[in-house]
Design a protein around this motif. Structure first.
Motif, mmCIF file in Angstrom:
data_model
loop_
_atom_site.group_PDB
_atom_site.id
_atom_site.type_symbol
_atom_site.label_atom_id
_atom_site.label_comp_id
_atom_site.label_asym_id
_atom_site.label_seq_id
_atom_site.Cartn_x
_atom_site.Cartn_y
_atom_site.Cartn_z
ATOM 1 N N THR A 56 2.336 -4.191 -12.182
ATOM 2 C CA THR A 56 1.210 -4.264 -13.109
ATOM 3 C C THR A 56 0.957 -5.701 -13.566
ATOM 4 O OG1 THR A 56 1.612 -2.007 -13.820
ATOM 5 C CG2 THR A 56 0.330 -3.372 -15.310
ATOM 6 N N ASP A 175 -4.204 0.542 -10.282
ATOM 7 C CA ASP A 175 -2.770 0.687 -10.530
ATOM 8 C C ASP A 175 -2.379 2.165 -10.404
ATOM 9 O OD1 ASP A 175 -0.224 -0.140 -11.119
ATOM 10 O OD2 ASP A 175 -0.669 -0.916 -13.131
ATOM 11 N N GLU A 176 -1.108 2.418 -10.143
ATOM 12 C CA GLU A 176 -0.565 3.794 -10.039
ATOM 13 C C GLU A 176 -1.293 4.604 -8.967
ATOM 14 O OE1 GLU A 176 2.114 4.530 -11.730
ATOM 15 O OE2 GLU A 176 2.141 3.211 -13.479
HETATM 16 MG MG LIG Z 1 3.035 -0.653 -13.741
#
Ligand SMILES: [Mg+2]
Ligand SMILES: Nc1ncnc2c1ncn2[C@@H]1O[C@H](COP(=O)(O)OP(=O)(O)OP(=O)(O)O)[C@@H](O)[C@H]1O
Length: 399
Positions: A56, A175-176
């Motif tokens: 991140t 993200d993710e």
């Molecule tokens: Mg992360």
């Protein structure tokens, strides 16, 4: 020492005081941005790595890099159950508004908003263009086929054209990625594939758990050709030490060599753990301007405790009894990766019998399959945590 001057910052997505060991990734994105600016082809990038390894914060750094080149940079974080078309529409709207402020909207951006309107109507989405869409007509025949991949490609192309017209570019970070549904991931891959042919200044960088390349491959067989998958690992010894030394140096504080060696050993160079151990050692040190081996000795228990009640615990809070039983069986076998058959046997069951539990743990992002027939934790040193928990409370299984 004075906690108000403590530079270390353990936390999901907390920018580290010194971002070390990631020059190659930063260079990859810098080159991609420059190539797209010149109208050349650049592959989208997906970072993969275990929990807490620094994905991140790298995405944040990429956006900073994009901003410094006057690109519009927009983050998206996927979550379980997210409505992907809606999330994409909202993201595109924000990007268009930032590309071209309302009072000064260029023709191409106006058209792109019209295409967004078509997309929203086709996908039954709320009118995300808000006030701006008043007086704007949808652009029929664009991004309204009802096939998500084609419609996303249409939207992305409009965004890319609008950016090119303004001599800017767009960087979207996702993200993710492991939480995207298979059909959404497939649509994203195909959509990106289509726009990438047009060499527009539009770049997507994703990040997710090590399961992502396999998920992407299942979703679309040519994913590995389209994306540049980069695995983000723990830091080597020298980088791990630099992550502690550089921030202390700025505060006029020195780490003794034995203290550094010990932290690197305890943390195995995992960035989240380095921040946590660094923070506790700083707070506990007498100072005034050095951190010693005995400070680290004193800090270990507090750091482990902090990790157990925060970083590790949040991962098991959402697990069921049978999922926990599976995790305990894994940890009882020592260090991973584990043969799925052995985990099942430890539980007195056969592999198909525990398949659904195993799948659930993968879906929740707690485990991944490094190779066919194998399973491992996505959280570094999680096996140690599970064994600690077992020792502390015999009732862990029933918790
Ligand atoms: Mg992360
Ligand atoms: N290169 C680095 N050098 C030093 N510290 C770092 C580095 N990368 C990340 N960190 C620190 O590690 C911690 C975790 O970073 P981050 O949240 O980006 O990890 P992540 O891979 O996104 O984890 P998750 O999979 O749980 O989302 C943060 O406290 C951050 O400051």
């Amino acid at each position: 020492m004075d906690p108000t001057r403590n530079p270390y910052c353990p936390g999901a997505g907390s920018p580290p005081p010194a971002l070390v060991g990631r020059d190659a990734e930063l260079e990859t994105i810098r080159i991609a941005i420059e190539r797209l600016r010149l109208g050349r082809f650049a592959k989208s990038v997906i970072l993969t790595g275990l929990r807490g390894v620094g994905k991140t914060v790298l995405l944040q750094e990429f956006r900073r890099l994009g901003q410094s080149r006057d690109w519009v940079c927009q983050p998206l974080e996927a979550s379980e159950g997210m409505r992907f078309p809606q999330a994409m529409a909202e993201l595109v709207r924000k990007v268009l508004l930032r590309l071209s402020p309302a009072q000064n909207m260029a023709d191409r951006a106006k058209r792109a908003l019209g295409v967004l309107k078509s997309f929203q109507m086709r996908w039954n989405l709320p009118d995300g263009a808000g006030d701006l869409s008043v007086g704007l007509d949808p652009v029929p025949g664009w991004a309204d086929s009802g096939l998500l991949d084609e419609d996303l490609a249409g939207l992305f192309a409009e965004v890319g054209e609008a950016a090119r017209e303004r001599q800017k570019g767009v960087l979207v970070t996702v993200d993710e990625v492991q939480y995207l549904k298979r059909k959404d991931l497939a649509a994203l891959i195909v959509g990106l594939h289509q726009v990438s042919q047009e060499q527009l200044p539009f770049l997507v960088v994703g990040a997710g758990l090590p399961s992502v390349p396999a998920l992407a491959g299942e979703a679309k067989s040519y994913a590995e050709r389209l994306f540049n998958f980069r695995s983000i690992n723990r830091l080597g010894d020298d980088d791990a030490k630099a992550a502690l030394v550089e921030p202390a140096d700025e505060e006029g504080v020195v780490w003794r060599p034995d203290a550094l060696d010990q932290i690197v050993r305890e943390t195995r160079g995992y960035p989240y753990f380095l921040q946590e151990f660094g923070k506790q050692a700083w707070d506990l040190a007498d100072g005034p301007a050095e951190i010693t081996g005995s400070d680290v000795d004193a800090a270990v228990a507090t750091a482990v405790d902090e990790l157990d009640t925060g970083f590790f615990s949040v991962r098991i809070d959402r697990t069921t009894d049978s999922e926990r039983e599976y995790l305990v069986a894994m940890a009882s076998l020592g260090k991973g990766p584990y043969a799925s058959g052995r985990v099942a046997a430890t539980m007195g069951k056969d592999t198909p019998g525990v398949g659904p539990v195993r799948d659930k743990l993968i879906k929740k992002g707690l485990c991944y399959s490094p190779r066919w027939g194998e399973i491992d934790f996505t959280v570094p040193l999680f096996d140690d945590f599970v064994r600690r928990r077992l020792r502390q409370s015999a009732g862990f299984r029933q918790r």
